[in-house]
Design a protein around this motif. Structure first.
Motif, PDB file in Angstrom:
ATOM      1  N   ILE A 345       0.839  -1.197   0.000  1.00  0.00           N
ATOM      2  CA  ILE A 345       0.000   0.000   0.000  1.00  0.00           C
ATOM      3  C   ILE A 345       0.877   1.251   0.000  1.00  0.00           C
ATOM      4  CG2 ILE A 345      -0.263   0.236   2.512  1.00  0.00           C
ATOM      5  CD1 ILE A 345      -2.992   0.846  -0.067  1.00  0.00           C
ATOM      6  N   LEU A 346       2.038   1.187   0.625  1.00  0.00           N
ATOM      7  CA  LEU A 346       2.964   2.317   0.603  1.00  0.00           C
ATOM      8  C   LEU A 346       3.497   2.550  -0.810  1.00  0.00           C
ATOM      9  CD1 LEU A 346       4.938   1.679   3.923  1.00  0.00           C
ATOM     10  CD2 LEU A 346       3.252   3.464   3.477  1.00  0.00           C
ATOM     11  N   VAL A 347       3.757   1.467  -1.533  1.00  0.00           N
ATOM     12  CA  VAL A 347       4.169   1.594  -2.933  1.00  0.00           C
ATOM     13  C   VAL A 347       3.071   2.278  -3.743  1.00  0.00           C
ATOM     14  CG1 VAL A 347       4.775   0.327  -5.034  1.00  0.00           C
ATOM     15  CG2 VAL A 347       5.706  -0.405  -2.827  1.00  0.00           C
ATOM     16  N   ALA A 348       1.825   1.867  -3.507  1.00  0.00           N
ATOM     17  CA  ALA A 348       0.700   2.416  -4.265  1.00  0.00           C
ATOM     18  C   ALA A 348       0.557   3.922  -4.080  1.00  0.00           C
ATOM     19  CB  ALA A 348      -0.592   1.720  -3.848  1.00  0.00           C
ATOM     20  N   THR A 349       0.818   4.423  -2.892  1.00  0.00           N
ATOM     21  CA  THR A 349       0.646   5.862  -2.639  1.00  0.00           C
ATOM     22  C   THR A 349       1.524   6.709  -3.551  1.00  0.00           C
ATOM     23  OG1 THR A 349       2.325   5.879  -0.881  1.00  0.00           O
ATOM     24  CG2 THR A 349       0.055   5.470  -0.225  1.00  0.00           C
TER      25      THR A 349
END
Length: 523
Positions: A345-349
């Motif tokens: 999810i951090l990558v997605a941000t």
């Protein structure tokens, strides 16, 4: 109109093409630190929902043994909070229009505090269900208001990045819940699950106080005629003075206030406080609003119906089916799921505002389809193997669980909240988000309250083949129905949804990109 479009393009540095090419270089303004801080504080409320999801997946193992409840009662206990969320979600729409987005977050924290305290002290199953109801109201409030506030406070250049924070903190909450499960798993059975659930009071107290340091949403301030306050907030949360002025003009126009009005406080129509919203949203919507509503409801439905809560809430049972028997080992394996979800999810941000919502969403769902099919295959093989251990099938089961949550977190997870929070017109945004969140929680509740019964009826492998089929339908829906919203202002969304020929628009804009790229190379 042409001048207006050019001004928007200059201020927001947003490409004219609604479906951008991969890897197109563009100059981006630096992150607005004040908007960044506000988005973090508001989104931290989502930890409450994530913590409850994560902690209940492990706590229910001990609750079932301690209170001697059946599998059906386990399903209801785990999933009923999602239906209780409906009360908070629908109330939050009107509450946030009445007292403001900021104080609505305080409501969420207070209800979750009471619910967590009651769950930690619950003497029996009936009392635990009442406590779940109270906590569910708080979760419903938080799930609806966090993405709305974050979208309204964010500049267009980083709205995808900032509006994905609620999903980031949901994942952080899930991870904390898993860690809490493992940390308290060594305690006596009657004490372990009560501490797991009761610890939720700590973050809720923190959020109730820290939210008071945040400014109110500029869009809510304009809706209530407080133009001077709104301008001061926009000056601090925009990338430039010119952008702040443009955002204020757009919001005033959406609220029915003349653009040349410069008073600090102006009277507003009663309908700006929420009256007539349900009529314009449900009973007599414009074609654009109807399409926005279908898109928001659809993305929330498919986010949950593709089985994410079945994996997250019942991961100990899935790993048990795969051959892991010891309770502490089961809980440790779920921690790996939490770490994987949080990492991706951090990558997605960082990708949402770079490659856009649409390509990221389609790639994410494609990965989910393959992972669910692989998980269904591995569990079917293990099921037919009986007592014989097939290490390759067990490894495939664990790896596909991790790849599924990774695929979900890199696209479908954050984009559902980001997309639905940015596409509704200003006056309809709070109630529109309430409908989207309601669909999300109802679908989640149905899945989580029927998963055990479902896999007993069609086998656990068959259940995940079913989820893979639903995800395939979701991919088709997203491809044909959802336009790209990256770089668009919140006030431009209604015009974007008025032209409903997404597939022809995709081809037309792809041809424009090819022509443009060819001209650059020739030059």
């Amino acid at each position: 109109m042409a001048d207006r479009k050019s001004e928007n393009k200059a201020v927001y540095d947003a490409p004219e093409n609604p479906i951008p090419a991969f890897g197109t270089p563009e100059k981006r303004p630096p992150r607005n630190k004040f908007a960044f801080a506000c988005a973090i504080l508001a989104s931290m409320t989502s930890i409450l929902l994530g913590y409850d999801i994560g902690v209940m997946s492990g706590a229910v193992i001990f609750i079932q043994d301690d209170l001697k409840i059946s599998d059906k009662e386990v399903e209801i206990l785990v999933g009923i909070l999602n239906l209780y969320c409906l009360v908070g979600s629908f109330a939050a729409g009107r509450t946030s229009d009445w007292i403001g987005r900021r104080y609505t977050i305080v409501f969420a924290a207070v209800f979750f505090f009471l619910g967590s305290l009651m769950m930690g002290l619950a003497p029996n199953y009936a009392f635990l269900m009442v406590a779940r109801f109270v906590a569910g109201i708080g979760v419903g409030y938080g799930a609806m208001i966090a993405p709305v506030y974050t979208a309204e406070i964010s500049p267009a250049s980083s709205r995808g990045f900032l509006a994905s924070f609620p999903e980031v903190f949901i994942n952080a909450g899930i991870l904390l819940g898993y860690v809490s499960n493992y940390a308290f798993s060594k305690l006596p059975e009657h004490l372990s699950w009560r501490l797991m659930l009761g610890v939720g009071v700590i973050p809720s107290v923190f959020f109730a106080f820290v939210v008071l340091t945040m400014p109110e949403s500029p869009r809510w301030l304009v809706m209530h005629g407080r133009l001077g306050d709104a301008k001061r907030v926009l000056d601090r949360t925009s990338d430039s003075k010119a952008e702040a002025e443009l955002r204020l003009a757009d919001i005033k126009r959406a609220a029915g206030i003349p653009e040349n009005c410069t008073d600090d406080v102006v009277p507003v129509l009663k309908r700006s406080h929420g009256e007539g919203v349900w009529r314009d949203l449900i009973l007599r919507p414009t074609p654009a609003v109807r399409r926005v509503l279908i898109a928001a409801v659809g993305i929330h439905f498919f986010q949950q119906s593709s089985g994410i809560d079945a994996v997250v809430l019942y991961s100990p049972r899935i790993f048990e089916k795969a051959g892991i028997k010891k309770k502490s080992d089961l809980l440790l394996a779920t921690v790996a799921v939490g770490f994987t979800k949080t990492a991706f999810i951090l990558v997605a941000t960082f990708l949402l505002d770079r490659i856009g919502r649409r390509p990221l969403l389609l790639s994410s769902v494609a990965g989910m389809i393959l992972s669910l099919a692989g998980l269904g295959f591995s569990l079917t093989i293990i099921d037919h193997a009986g007592d014989k251990k097939l290490m390759w099938a067990i490894a495939l089961c664990i790896s596909t669980v991790l790849s599924f949550v990774a695929s979900f977190s890199i696209g479908m997870g954050p984009i559902a909240g980001v997309y639905s929070s940015e596409i509704f017109p200003l006056r309809l945004r709070a109630q529109g988000m309430s409908i989207g969140i309601a669909m999300n929680r109802v679908t989640s509740g149905v899945i989580s309250m029927s998963f055990i019964s479902l896999y007993k009826a069609i086998t656990i492998g068959g259940a995940f083949f079913l989820f893979s089929g639903i995800a395939s339908v979701a991919w088709v829906f997203f491809y044909t129905f959802l336009p790209e919203t990256r770089g668009k202002t919140l006030e431009e969304m209604e015009a974007l949804f008025t032209d409903f020929k997404w597939r022809s628009s995709f081809k037309r804009n792809s041809n424009k990109e090819d022509t443009s790229n060819g001209q650059v190379q020739m030059g």
